[in-house]
Each structure stands twice: as structure tokens, then as C-alpha cells.
Design a protein around this motif. Sequence first.
Motif, short mmCIF file in Angstrom:
data_model
loop_
_atom_site.label_atom_id
_atom_site.label_comp_id
_atom_site.label_asym_id
_atom_site.label_seq_id
_atom_site.Cartn_x
_atom_site.Cartn_y
_atom_site.Cartn_z
N ALA A 198 0.83 -0.73 -0.50
CA ALA A 198 0.38 -0.23 0.43
C ALA A 198 1.33 1.50 0.31
O ALA A 198 0.74 2.28 0.33
CB ALA A 198 -0.79 -0.06 0.97
N ASP A 199 1.98 0.72 0.01
CA ASP A 199 2.79 2.66 -0.42
C ASP A 199 4.32 2.08 -0.93
O ASP A 199 5.45 2.81 -0.72
CB ASP A 199 3.26 2.82 1.57
N LEU A 200 4.31 2.03 -1.81
CA LEU A 200 5.87 1.25 -2.59
C LEU A 200 6.13 2.56 -3.37
O LEU A 200 6.47 1.83 -4.93
CB LEU A 200 5.56 0.28 -3.06
N PHE A 201 6.09 2.96 -2.73
CA PHE A 201 7.29 3.77 -3.51
C PHE A 201 8.69 3.96 -4.09
O PHE A 201 9.10 2.85 -2.75
CB PHE A 201 7.41 5.45 -2.37
N PRO A 202 9.58 4.59 -4.52
CA PRO A 202 10.92 3.49 -4.99
C PRO A 202 11.95 4.24 -3.23
O PRO A 202 12.87 3.30 -2.89
CB PRO A 202 11.28 5.55 -5.56
N ASP A 203 11.29 4.98 -2.42
CA ASP A 203 12.04 5.34 -0.92
C ASP A 203 12.14 3.69 -0.92
O ASP A 203 12.63 3.72 -0.25
CB ASP A 203 10.46 6.14 -0.40
N ASN A 204 11.04 2.40 -1.33
CA ASN A 204 10.93 1.52 0.12
C ASN A 204 11.61 0.77 -0.42
O ASN A 204 10.63 -0.72 0.18
CB ASN A 204 9.52 1.79 0.68
N VAL A 205 11.82 0.95 -2.09
CA VAL A 205 12.43 -0.79 -2.37
C VAL A 205 13.80 -0.40 -2.63
O VAL A 205 14.25 1.12 -3.12
CB VAL A 205 12.06 -0.59 -3.89
N LEU A 206 14.56 -1.22 -2.01
CA LEU A 206 16.01 -0.99 -2.28
C LEU A 206 16.81 -1.84 -3.76
O LEU A 206 16.41 -2.90 -4.11
CB LEU A 206 16.93 -1.57 -0.94
N MET A 207 17.37 -1.58 -4.39
CA MET A 207 18.16 -2.21 -5.24
C MET A 207 19.15 -2.16 -5.45
O MET A 207 19.82 -0.75 -5.57
CB MET A 207 17.22 -1.61 -6.91
N ILE A 208 19.72 -2.52 -6.69
CA ILE A 208 21.19 -3.15 -6.50
C ILE A 208 20.89 -2.47 -8.81
O ILE A 208 20.11 -4.04 -8.78
CB ILE A 208 22.53 -3.74 -5.98
N ASP A 209 21.25 -1.60 -9.29
CA ASP A 209 21.53 -2.50 -11.12
C ASP A 209 19.45 -2.45 -11.08
O ASP A 209 18.91 -1.86 -10.35
CB ASP A 209 22.03 -3.58 -11.36
N ASP A 210 19.52 -3.86 -11.50
CA ASP A 210 18.00 -3.91 -12.12
C ASP A 210 17.38 -5.16 -10.74
O ASP A 210 16.47 -5.61 -11.01
CB ASP A 210 17.80 -4.59 -12.98
N THR A 211 18.22 -5.25 -9.85
CA THR A 211 17.62 -6.17 -8.94
C THR A 211 17.23 -6.07 -7.65
O THR A 211 17.47 -5.25 -6.97
CB THR A 211 19.32 -7.39 -8.49
N VAL A 212 15.85 -6.16 -7.50
CA VAL A 212 15.43 -5.11 -6.01
C VAL A 212 16.05 -6.21 -4.69
O VAL A 212 15.41 -7.50 -4.82
CB VAL A 212 13.76 -5.45 -6.78
N CYS A 213 16.18 -5.68 -4.16
CA CYS A 213 17.08 -6.31 -2.96
C CYS A 213 16.38 -6.20 -1.66
O CYS A 213 16.94 -7.10 -0.83
CB CYS A 213 18.52 -5.96 -2.51
N GLY A 214 15.62 -5.08 -1.91
CA GLY A 214 14.95 -5.32 -0.01
C GLY A 214 13.18 -4.36 -0.78
O GLY A 214 13.48 -3.26 -1.02
N LEU A 215 12.01 -4.77 -0.09
CA LEU A 215 10.86 -3.77 0.28
C LEU A 215 10.45 -3.43 1.55
O LEU A 215 10.72 -4.54 2.49
CB LEU A 215 9.93 -5.11 -0.28
N ILE A 216 11.06 -2.81 1.97
CA ILE A 216 10.84 -1.81 3.25
C ILE A 216 9.83 -0.98 3.08
O ILE A 216 8.79 -1.04 2.84
CB ILE A 216 12.54 -1.46 3.45
N ASP A 217 9.44 -1.58 4.76
CA ASP A 217 8.22 -0.05 5.50
C ASP A 217 6.97 -0.63 4.82
O ASP A 217 6.35 0.12 3.95
CB ASP A 217 8.39 1.69 4.59
N PHE A 218 6.44 -1.27 5.60
CA PHE A 218 5.33 -1.90 5.14
C PHE A 218 4.10 -1.48 6.86
O PHE A 218 2.85 -2.09 6.69
CB PHE A 218 5.74 -3.40 6.02
N TYR A 219 4.58 -0.55 7.50
CA TYR A 219 3.97 -0.03 8.29
C TYR A 219 2.93 0.46 7.55
O TYR A 219 1.64 1.64 8.35
CB TYR A 219 4.73 1.64 9.02
N PHE A 220 1.78 0.53 6.69
CA PHE A 220 0.45 1.01 5.67
C PHE A 220 0.07 -0.03 4.96
O PHE A 220 -0.91 -0.49 4.97
CB PHE A 220 0.69 1.62 4.21
N ALA A 221 0.90 -1.63 5.87
CA ALA A 221 0.41 -2.80 4.98
C ALA A 221 -0.94 -3.03 6.11
O ALA A 221 -1.48 -2.22 6.54
CB ALA A 221 1.46 -3.95 5.36
N CYS A 222 -1.76 -3.54 4.49
CA CYS A 222 -2.98 -3.56 5.45
C CYS A 222 -3.99 -4.98 4.69
O CYS A 222 -3.86 -5.52 3.10
CB CYS A 222 -4.07 -2.74 5.03
N THR A 223 -5.24 -5.11 4.69
CA THR A 223 -5.82 -6.09 3.65
C THR A 223 -6.63 -5.47 2.82
O THR A 223 -7.34 -4.58 3.24
CB THR A 223 -6.21 -6.78 4.82
#
Lengths: 323, 323
Positions: A198-223
Amino acid sequence: MAVYTHLGAEQLAGLIGEFDVGALRSAKGIAEGVQNSNWLIETTGHDGAGARFILTMYEERTEVSELPFFLGLMDHLSARGCPVPATIHDRAGAAFRRLDGKPVALIEFLSGVSVSEPTAGQARAVGEALARVHLAGQDFAMRRANNLGPEGWRRLIDGCGPGGLDGIDPALGALVGAELADLLAQWPADLPGSVIHADLFPDNVLMIDDTVCGLIDFYFACTDIIAYDLAVTHAAWCFDATGTRFAPDLSAALLAGYEAVRLLSPAERSALPLLARGAAMRFLASRAYDWLHTPSDAFVTRKDPLAFARRLSFYRDNPGVFA
Amino acid sequence: MAVYTHLGAEQLAGLIGEFDVGALRSAKGIAEGVQNSNWLIETTGHDGAGARFILTMYEERTEVSELPFFLGLMDHLSARGCPVPATIHDRAGAAFRRLDGKPVALIEFLSGVSVSEPTAGQARAVGEALARVHLAGQDFAMRRANNLGPEGWRRLIDGCGPGGLDGIDPALGALVGAELADLLAQWPADLPGSVIHADLFPDNVLMIDDTVCGLIDFYFACTDIIAYDLAVTHAAWCFDATGTRFAPDLSAALLAGYEAVRLLSPAERSALPLLARGAAMRFLASRAYDWLHTPSDAFVTRKDPLAFARRLSFYRDNPGVFA
């Protein structure tokens, strides 16, 4: 971006000692997160070779009762191979502890940087990663209502007060009034739901080149509606920061990446234009509310609501981008 | 404590590419330094095993013309075995580069944490480390005047304006007036001089247990009386934060540690009470000036000048602590 709380080295060392991660070697307060304080922690690790973690202290705006959902979700997704940081449980098995009366969690450190100008290859990778989260989240047992769904938008917009929106921009009240009425009337009730970021902005994605290394900040996650999460991600990734310029190549790549992992149903695909208007409204509403309720000289940077008003107009005028 | 400047991942990756340190893997803005912005950087390193660095961007208050002194000193001390971070030179051999018009330096990362409640063992280790810096600095060729010496204190105190000090505390003007006159009249001119750190507070020492892993923040370093640096360190380590409680065990340990590496001459030892009054005056003067010139609602935390007025009174009344 702030470290709200000062923690002394002795306090930190004592806290780290409650986890089976070796001894504290370094701690740097990092400028991430708007609702909590974060430290990048280095310990000796199990084998003395060193290990790194993020220590998060949840400040007042985070509901403690919701932490088991957020931290449990991160563990669930991590265990299923998603690039999501797992929480480190303490020696007694707890996912979070308290320090100075505030909840604190020790979280896996993941490499990668947040891109500012994503490429199509990066957008595609993010689409794939999001779809994997949606698949892995199917059997996550906990539920959390989305308090920033359509009723939440209405509450925020009402909170802007009469004339508040027009004070930001003369055309904003009319745009929001018409769109909000439409969205509330047409918001779908029958699309597949699951846990969403629910908040997957570039700030919340850690990448190296074209690889997603981390999805972070799940504090808006919900059903909520699964395809709405894709719409949020689309609004977050496929425009420049001001919302003025739409990037068709990023849009195509994001959608293709997503569908390479999880095919959208015809109903989901045909709902995307509406869901994207909702996604734009969600950030427009919270930004407009914060804009009007944050003193202009406060330390926190106010985010421009018009960047999402432009996206809202774009989605309203261009439903074909999801065809 | 701030990150003043935002740097995008693409900008950071480009910058890191100018150094022979491998590819960028992570970058976190860290809440350290009051005059500059800092990032904790992770790269792949030479062998792919990973390497860490501090990237410092010097904001407006740092004189670019002084960077060669500060960075050259760090390299000099590091090369002589002091626990001081070396600067990483770029592929062209430069100790600093420019990014967005601002100077940036890539600096070795050192482990350790800054203690809040030092033990005698830690004070002793800091005394030893400081003495090693003084020995290693003897053959450092560059010079920089101390603009926060006695004339600097007078300038700052004058800048507090008539009645300014008494507005902070009714007794402050009289204390400072009498002490400043004394210090200016008696300040020694014949004690051994060399390069000194001049700001070795616990914040600027990274420790693991009783080991000094890093001496950092050399941006007040200058050429001045060697024993004055010990006096500054004494004022910084041997009191509680409010300056109310003197810790004789830390004082004894700091001095013993120092003299285990570098013996004080009789002239240096007998000057210590005066030098310590000067050290207290130096921080009192800058804090009082900042107190009166920083808006109370500014983001920067104002430091209490009275914490050093108390130290000043203590040193005036207890010259025997250095006997």
C-alpha cells in the motif's frame, strides 16, 4: 527523516545483549522513516565476522497493537523468499521489546539503494517483486483494515475544511469533489483481496542495478484489493516527482513485470483505471491534509498534494494506459 | 545532527565510481555532524567481500580552503597507527571532490560507539590515544591557527552583547568577566605546541569496551598548546553532562593514561589548572554565543552554556585536581 530519540551506547549495548546476535560494535542513527527512529547497528555476529541490523524505535504515531501485524507480515514474506527484512526475535522469542517505554524491533539489514530515476528494467523488477508479495501473502493469517481506503480519503478531505483545498490551488476543490464522489460510488467490492504493501514508492525499494534487494517500510500494509496495490505502485513509479510527466515505458514495464509473475484477471485489469484514480486520491488526500495542518516552518518537509492532483487528472483523462 | 542535502542513488553511484572502492551497494544518511551531511556507504569492495565508508559533504560553514589541513591530518595520523579514519583518495589522487558544487570526501569507516557514561578504563584509554595523537602529530607539516583561542573567546563574549550573559544567568557576566581577564593576562606563550584535536568529547571517540577504535571529527583541529588539548579532553570527559558533578576517578585515569604514553613537563603540569579554565571558557563562550543567536524554536538543539560555567568555577576553585 529523523532520529527522534537519543539512545546512549550503554543502553544500546544492553538492548543488543537481549538478542543472540553477538556484541555491539557500531550504531549510527539514520535519517529514514517519518514515524520512527532508526539506527544502523553492527554487531560481532555469531562467528565474529560481523552482522548488520536496523534497529527501529516506534514513536508515538505507531500503534503498538498493530506491530504484530507489521512484523509478522515481514517474517511471513521473508520466510517465503520475498526480499523483505525479517525481524530478529529476542532470546525469549519476542518480535519486539520495549526501551524507555517505547517499542523497539531489531530488523535484518538489506543492501541496496532507493533509485530516484527508475529505468524500465527497474520498474519491471519492482512489478515482479510486488506480484511475488501478493502470491506469498495469500496465506498470511492476520488481517488489518485499510484506514486509508475510500472512507479514509473522505475523512481526510473533510478535515481540509471548507475552502481548504482551494487555498492550495483554485481548481483543487472541484477536482477532488467530483472524483471523490465517483470513487465512493464506484469503488469495487468484488475484486480479489489479500495483504498489500500500500505504499511501494521508490523510497521503499532497495535495488542494486535491476535487482530488488529489499522491500521495506510495511507500516501502511493492510488487507485490501490486490490490484489496488499495483495501482498505488503505478502512481508511485510511473511519473516524475511533480506528477507532470507520465512515463509510458515505466508503466508498460511495471505491468509486464507484474503479470510475468501473477496474471491479472479481466475484472482486475478493467478496474485498474478506477483503482489508479483511487491511488492518486489516497496520496492527494493525505498530503492535502498534512499540507493544511503542518506549520510551514516545521522541520518536516511538506509534500506537494498537487503532484497527486496531476496524477489523478491524468488517470481520469487516460484510462487507456492500462488497456 | 542532520542530513542537509539529499543525494539521489544515481548521483551517489556516479560519485563512488570515481574511487577505486567497488560498486555502490547501500547508502544511508546518518545523523552525525553539525556542520556537514554524512552517509554510511557500503560498496562491493575490491574483492567483492564488501567495504564501508563515511561520505561527508561539507556544507556552507566549512571553509574549503581548510579541508587539505583537516583531511591531510587524518591521513597523517592514520598512517602513523593512530585510530583515525584515513581519507580515500579518488582515482586522480584527490582527497576531496565536488558534488553539486559542495566538497565531498570519502572516509574510512571505523567501528565503535560513543559512550555516554565513561568508565575509568575508558577515560584511561582516551588519555593514551590522545597522547599518541600528540606524538604522531609532531612531524605534521601543515599549520592552522586556533580561531577559538583566547582572542576568539573574547570575540564571542563581546558578541553576546551588554547584559547578554546575565540574561542567561544573573551570575554569568561577573564570572566570565573576571575569568576572561585573568586568562587573557596569564595565557602561557612558552608551552610546547603541535597539532591538537581541540574537541575530543565522548561523541568524537568510537570505543568498543575499553578500546579506542576511532577518533573522529577533526574539524576543530589546529596548531596550539599540546597540554591545552589534554585540558579540553579533561573538561569533556571528567564531569557529568550538566557540569555539576566532577568525577575524580575519570580525571585520575585520563591523566594516568596520557602520561603512560607522553610525560607532561613540569611546566605543562603546573599550567593545567589555567589551561582547564581556558578549556571551560572556550565552550562556555561558543555555547553562550550560540544560545543568544539561535532562535529557541530552531531545529538545532542549543547546548547549555552553564554546563561549562560550572566547570569553569570548579577549575578556578580546585586547582589541586591536577597536582
